[in-house]
Write a protein that holds these residues in place. Structure first.
Motif, PDB file in Angstrom:
ATOM      1  N   VAL A 101       0.838  -1.205   0.000  1.00  0.00           N
ATOM      2  CA  VAL A 101       0.000   0.000   0.000  1.00  0.00           C
ATOM      3  C   VAL A 101       0.872   1.254   0.000  1.00  0.00           C
ATOM      4  O   VAL A 101       0.586   2.240  -0.702  1.00  0.00           O
ATOM      5  CB  VAL A 101      -0.943   0.002   1.225  1.00  0.00           C
ATOM      6  CG1 VAL A 101      -1.690   1.327   1.329  1.00  0.00           C
ATOM      7  CG2 VAL A 101      -1.926  -1.155   1.132  1.00  0.00           C
ATOM      8  N   LEU A 102       1.967   1.221   0.779  1.00  0.00           N
ATOM      9  CA  LEU A 102       2.884   2.360   0.846  1.00  0.00           C
ATOM     10  C   LEU A 102       3.447   2.701  -0.532  1.00  0.00           C
ATOM     11  O   LEU A 102       3.465   3.875  -0.939  1.00  0.00           O
ATOM     12  CB  LEU A 102       4.028   2.051   1.817  1.00  0.00           C
ATOM     13  CG  LEU A 102       5.146   3.097   1.906  1.00  0.00           C
ATOM     14  CD1 LEU A 102       4.616   4.394   2.502  1.00  0.00           C
ATOM     15  CD2 LEU A 102       6.320   2.564   2.745  1.00  0.00           C
ATOM     16  N   TYR A 103       3.866   1.684  -1.264  1.00  0.00           N
ATOM     17  CA  TYR A 103       4.436   1.921  -2.594  1.00  0.00           C
ATOM     18  C   TYR A 103       3.389   2.419  -3.579  1.00  0.00           C
ATOM     19  O   TYR A 103       3.687   3.259  -4.444  1.00  0.00           O
ATOM     20  CB  TYR A 103       5.118   0.651  -3.117  1.00  0.00           C
ATOM     21  CG  TYR A 103       6.595   0.638  -2.828  1.00  0.00           C
ATOM     22  CD1 TYR A 103       7.527   0.852  -3.825  1.00  0.00           C
ATOM     23  CD2 TYR A 103       7.063   0.428  -1.532  1.00  0.00           C
ATOM     24  CE1 TYR A 103       8.884   0.854  -3.546  1.00  0.00           C
ATOM     25  CE2 TYR A 103       8.412   0.435  -1.237  1.00  0.00           C
ATOM     26  CZ  TYR A 103       9.327   0.651  -2.257  1.00  0.00           C
ATOM     27  OH  TYR A 103      10.663   0.679  -1.982  1.00  0.00           O
ATOM     28  N   LEU A 104       2.178   1.913  -3.464  1.00  0.00           N
ATOM     29  CA  LEU A 104       1.111   2.391  -4.346  1.00  0.00           C
ATOM     30  C   LEU A 104       0.832   3.878  -4.101  1.00  0.00           C
ATOM     31  O   LEU A 104       0.559   4.639  -5.041  1.00  0.00           O
ATOM     32  CB  LEU A 104      -0.160   1.575  -4.131  1.00  0.00           C
ATOM     33  CG  LEU A 104      -0.091   0.100  -4.575  1.00  0.00           C
ATOM     34  CD1 LEU A 104      -1.412  -0.598  -4.271  1.00  0.00           C
ATOM     35  CD2 LEU A 104       0.240  -0.016  -6.056  1.00  0.00           C
TER      36      LEU A 104
ATOM     37  N   LEU B  32       6.176  10.065  -6.613  1.00  0.00           N
ATOM     38  CA  LEU B  32       7.610   9.874  -6.782  1.00  0.00           C
ATOM     39  C   LEU B  32       7.905   8.910  -7.918  1.00  0.00           C
ATOM     40  O   LEU B  32       7.096   8.049  -8.253  1.00  0.00           O
ATOM     41  CB  LEU B  32       8.233   9.327  -5.494  1.00  0.00           C
ATOM     42  CG  LEU B  32       8.283  10.268  -4.281  1.00  0.00           C
ATOM     43  CD1 LEU B  32       8.764   9.495  -3.064  1.00  0.00           C
ATOM     44  CD2 LEU B  32       9.185  11.452  -4.553  1.00  0.00           C
ATOM     45  N   ASP B  33       9.104   9.043  -8.495  1.00  0.00           N
ATOM     46  CA  ASP B  33       9.530   8.062  -9.482  1.00  0.00           C
ATOM     47  C   ASP B  33      10.181   6.884  -8.761  1.00  0.00           C
ATOM     48  O   ASP B  33      10.280   6.865  -7.524  1.00  0.00           O
ATOM     49  CB  ASP B  33      10.487   8.706 -10.507  1.00  0.00           C
ATOM     50  CG  ASP B  33      11.894   8.849  -9.974  1.00  0.00           C
ATOM     51  OD1 ASP B  33      12.046   8.990  -8.745  1.00  0.00           O
ATOM     52  OD2 ASP B  33      12.836   8.821 -10.771  1.00  0.00           O
ATOM     53  N   LEU B  34      10.622   5.912  -9.534  1.00  0.00           N
ATOM     54  CA  LEU B  34      11.108   4.651  -8.966  1.00  0.00           C
ATOM     55  C   LEU B  34      12.314   4.850  -8.056  1.00  0.00           C
ATOM     56  O   LEU B  34      12.357   4.343  -6.929  1.00  0.00           O
ATOM     57  CB  LEU B  34      11.463   3.707 -10.126  1.00  0.00           C
ATOM     58  CG  LEU B  34      11.814   2.275  -9.775  1.00  0.00           C
ATOM     59  CD1 LEU B  34      10.686   1.618  -9.005  1.00  0.00           C
ATOM     60  CD2 LEU B  34      12.111   1.487 -11.040  1.00  0.00           C
TER      61      LEU B  34
ATOM     62  N   ILE C 224      13.197  -8.411  -5.278  1.00  0.00           N
ATOM     63  CA  ILE C 224      12.296  -8.740  -6.391  1.00  0.00           C
ATOM     64  C   ILE C 224      10.885  -8.271  -6.081  1.00  0.00           C
ATOM     65  O   ILE C 224      10.196  -7.689  -6.934  1.00  0.00           O
ATOM     66  CB  ILE C 224      12.300 -10.264  -6.666  1.00  0.00           C
ATOM     67  CG1 ILE C 224      13.715 -10.759  -7.003  1.00  0.00           C
ATOM     68  CG2 ILE C 224      11.336 -10.600  -7.799  1.00  0.00           C
ATOM     69  CD1 ILE C 224      14.344 -10.086  -8.205  1.00  0.00           C
ATOM     70  N   TYR C 225      10.451  -8.481  -4.836  1.00  0.00           N
ATOM     71  CA  TYR C 225       9.112  -8.048  -4.427  1.00  0.00           C
ATOM     72  C   TYR C 225       8.969  -6.525  -4.542  1.00  0.00           C
ATOM     73  O   TYR C 225       7.982  -6.014  -5.095  1.00  0.00           O
ATOM     74  CB  TYR C 225       8.843  -8.515  -2.998  1.00  0.00           C
ATOM     75  CG  TYR C 225       7.816  -7.703  -2.260  1.00  0.00           C
ATOM     76  CD1 TYR C 225       6.459  -7.814  -2.563  1.00  0.00           C
ATOM     77  CD2 TYR C 225       8.205  -6.790  -1.271  1.00  0.00           C
ATOM     78  CE1 TYR C 225       5.520  -7.053  -1.893  1.00  0.00           C
ATOM     79  CE2 TYR C 225       7.269  -6.030  -0.607  1.00  0.00           C
ATOM     80  CZ  TYR C 225       5.930  -6.158  -0.919  1.00  0.00           C
ATOM     81  OH  TYR C 225       5.004  -5.392  -0.272  1.00  0.00           O
ATOM     82  N   ILE C 226       9.955  -5.784  -4.026  1.00  0.00           N
ATOM     83  CA  ILE C 226       9.921  -4.316  -4.085  1.00  0.00           C
ATOM     84  C   ILE C 226       9.834  -3.842  -5.536  1.00  0.00           C
ATOM     85  O   ILE C 226       9.078  -2.918  -5.871  1.00  0.00           O
ATOM     86  CB  ILE C 226      11.184  -3.725  -3.419  1.00  0.00           C
ATOM     87  CG1 ILE C 226      11.092  -3.832  -1.902  1.00  0.00           C
ATOM     88  CG2 ILE C 226      11.397  -2.271  -3.840  1.00  0.00           C
ATOM     89  CD1 ILE C 226      10.138  -2.860  -1.263  1.00  0.00           C
TER      90      ILE C 226
ATOM     91  N   VAL D 134       6.290  -4.441  -6.974  1.00  0.00           N
ATOM     92  CA  VAL D 134       5.343  -3.457  -6.442  1.00  0.00           C
ATOM     93  C   VAL D 134       5.607  -2.087  -7.069  1.00  0.00           C
ATOM     94  O   VAL D 134       4.677  -1.336  -7.385  1.00  0.00           O
ATOM     95  CB  VAL D 134       5.442  -3.384  -4.904  1.00  0.00           C
ATOM     96  CG1 VAL D 134       4.520  -2.310  -4.360  1.00  0.00           C
ATOM     97  CG2 VAL D 134       5.075  -4.729  -4.285  1.00  0.00           C
ATOM     98  N   ALA D 135       6.883  -1.767  -7.269  1.00  0.00           N
ATOM     99  CA  ALA D 135       7.231  -0.491  -7.896  1.00  0.00           C
ATOM    100  C   ALA D 135       6.748  -0.452  -9.343  1.00  0.00           C
ATOM    101  O   ALA D 135       6.411   0.620  -9.863  1.00  0.00           O
ATOM    102  CB  ALA D 135       8.737  -0.278  -7.825  1.00  0.00           C
ATOM    103  N   GLU D 136       6.729  -1.604 -10.010  1.00  0.00           N
ATOM    104  CA  GLU D 136       6.200  -1.674 -11.378  1.00  0.00           C
ATOM    105  C   GLU D 136       4.771  -1.144 -11.428  1.00  0.00           C
ATOM    106  O   GLU D 136       4.388  -0.442 -12.360  1.00  0.00           O
ATOM    107  CB  GLU D 136       6.193  -3.126 -11.865  1.00  0.00           C
ATOM    108  CG  GLU D 136       7.527  -3.662 -12.318  1.00  0.00           C
ATOM    109  CD  GLU D 136       7.366  -5.030 -12.943  1.00  0.00           C
ATOM    110  OE1 GLU D 136       6.462  -5.209 -13.777  1.00  0.00           O
ATOM    111  OE2 GLU D 136       8.128  -5.936 -12.597  1.00  0.00           O
TER     112      GLU D 136
END
Length: 423
Positions: free
Chosen positions: A318-321, A327-329, A356-358, A361-363
């Motif tokens: 949720v934080l990354y979304l 912000l950009d990657l 890999i997970y991060i 999610v960033a994708e």
């Protein structure tokens, strides 16, 4: 920082200005300038980060050689008989280009300029078509070699070679998920995929010949990953090997003029400077946050919440979304990884798996509003398609990525099993 971004100030400058101002407030002007000098020197002279300009240069040289166009042609020849075959071909072409460029935006920009005219030609629904390209561009940071994997490995002292190898299977699975989504849409809404060639129009002889369009990318990918897997080169050296391989190939087919090389170099310099500015700005801002005690406060809050593995994964997702909205990657990772990584280790999460997970999610953040970097890149090559329609076209693929995050969190070995022989 957010106010500066809202005014249109580049993210790198916004983070740098806010970080420097914050360091002055909590310290002195002299100490803030010392921090700025130290960050610029430490990041600008970091040997591992040499891989960034090399991989960027490799992607630009590939663009000049015409490999990207040939790659899409080869994929479309083999997949055009499927419902939505052209869109499915674009997914695997983006995956192939991502395997030798390491950049999400470069993949979206390059393949978008090639594929968008073809989608128009075959009367595809452009909301779907641009959504496919925006989402498929994200494969550039998941399928190794990946620029963001190098950066994560540097920040966390995780093996970059292990990250590269761990990204292969998830990259393939995400590509298949995207292709399956397109196939389902094509079966439910045939009008969305326009006209298509019939199976009998292309002979097997033509299909076998089209494999030659894929060979250069597969060879370069195998050279980079193979040399890394067997310990022949380091990740930084593998980037240089990749550049050399593309130069040799380009010279062999007569596609690399001095003008083409100059254009590739200029674009690589501009992109590299932009990335390093973001890295410097992000590190300045995180140093400011650390001095205010905010970083320690977040650690304490997470510890007090006692989230556990599942709760931690849900919160981070949720934080990354949310962060992806502004912000950009690189900005997201600079601000979050130093805080989240120690927490992940405390929960017993594998550092390679967490990387890999991060990245996955960033994708998702790359194709969600309002920032959605990849969406803006595709919009630049399909200007007549409103941003809202492109974001709408991304929705099925965002759902697919979220489902894969669930699979990856439930069965971590999906990413880790190729590493069994290396540990």
């Amino acid at each position: 920082m957010l106010a500066l971004m809202a005014l249109g100030v580049p993210i790198a400058i916004a983070m740098m200005a806010a970080g420097l101002a914050g360091l002055i407030v909590v310290g002195t002007l002299g100490s803030a300038l010392t921090q700025l000098t130290l960050v610029v020197w430490s990041e600008g002279s970091n040997f591992i980060l040499l891989a960034l300009p090399f991989y960027i240069l490799m992607g630009n040289l590939i663009l000049q050689t015409g490999i990207a166009r040939r790659l899409f042609h080869g994929a479309s020849v083999w997949l055009n008989w499927l419902p939505g075959g052209l869109a499915i071909a674009s997914v695997f072409a983006c995956a192939g280009f991502g395997a030798v460029s390491g950049s999400s935006t470069a993949t979206a920009r390059t393949m978008g300029s090639i594929i968008v005219p073809e989608l128009r030609r075959y009367r595809y629904n452009m909301s779907l078509g641009t959504g496919v390209l925006s989402a498929s561009g994200t494969l550039g940071i998941l399928i190794p070699p990946s620029i963001i994997m190098i950066f994560y490995g540097l920040m966390t002292e995780t093996s970059i070679g292990a990250l590269f190898i761990a990204g292969i299977v998830p990259g393939i699975i995400v590509s298949v998920i995207f292709a399956t989504i397109i196939l389902i849409i094509a079966l439910i809404r045939p009008e969305a995929v326009g006209t298509r060639r019939q199976r009998g129009e292309i002979s097997w002889r033509h299909r076998v010949a089209a494999l030659g369009d894929v060979v250069p990318v597969v060879s370069i990918f195998a050279l980079i990953l193979g040399s890394l897997y067997f310990g022949i080169v380091t990740p930084t050296e593998s980037a240089a090997v990749g550049v050399l391989a593309v130069l040799v190939y380009g010279a062999a087919i007569g596609k690399l003029s001095f003008k083409a090389i100059r254009l590739a170099l200029v674009d690589s310099i501009l992109t590299t400077v932009m990335l390093f500015m973001i890295i410097i700005g992000g590190y300045l801002f995180t140093r400011f946050l650390a001095q205010t005690g905010m970083t320690a406060g977040i650690h304490a809050a997470f510890a007090a919440a006692d989230l556990g593995y599942v709760g931690f994964i849900v919160v981070v997702t949720v934080l990354y979304l949310i962060l992806g909205c502004v912000l950009d990657l690189f900005g997201m990772m600079i601000l979050t990884v130093p805080i989240l990584f120690p927490m992940a280790l405390q929960l017993g999460i594998d550092p390679v798996w967490f990387g890999i997970y991060i990245i996955i999610v960033a994708e998702i953040a790359l194709v969600t509003p309002p920032l959605g970097v990849n969406v803006f890149v595709i919009n630049s090559v399909a200007r007549d398609v409103p941003l809202g329609k492109i974001f709408l076209g991304c929705v099925p693929f965002v759902i697919g990525l979220l489902l894969f995050v669930v699979v990856l969190a439930t069965w971590p070995q999906v990413a880790l099993f190729p590493l069994a022989g290396l540990r």
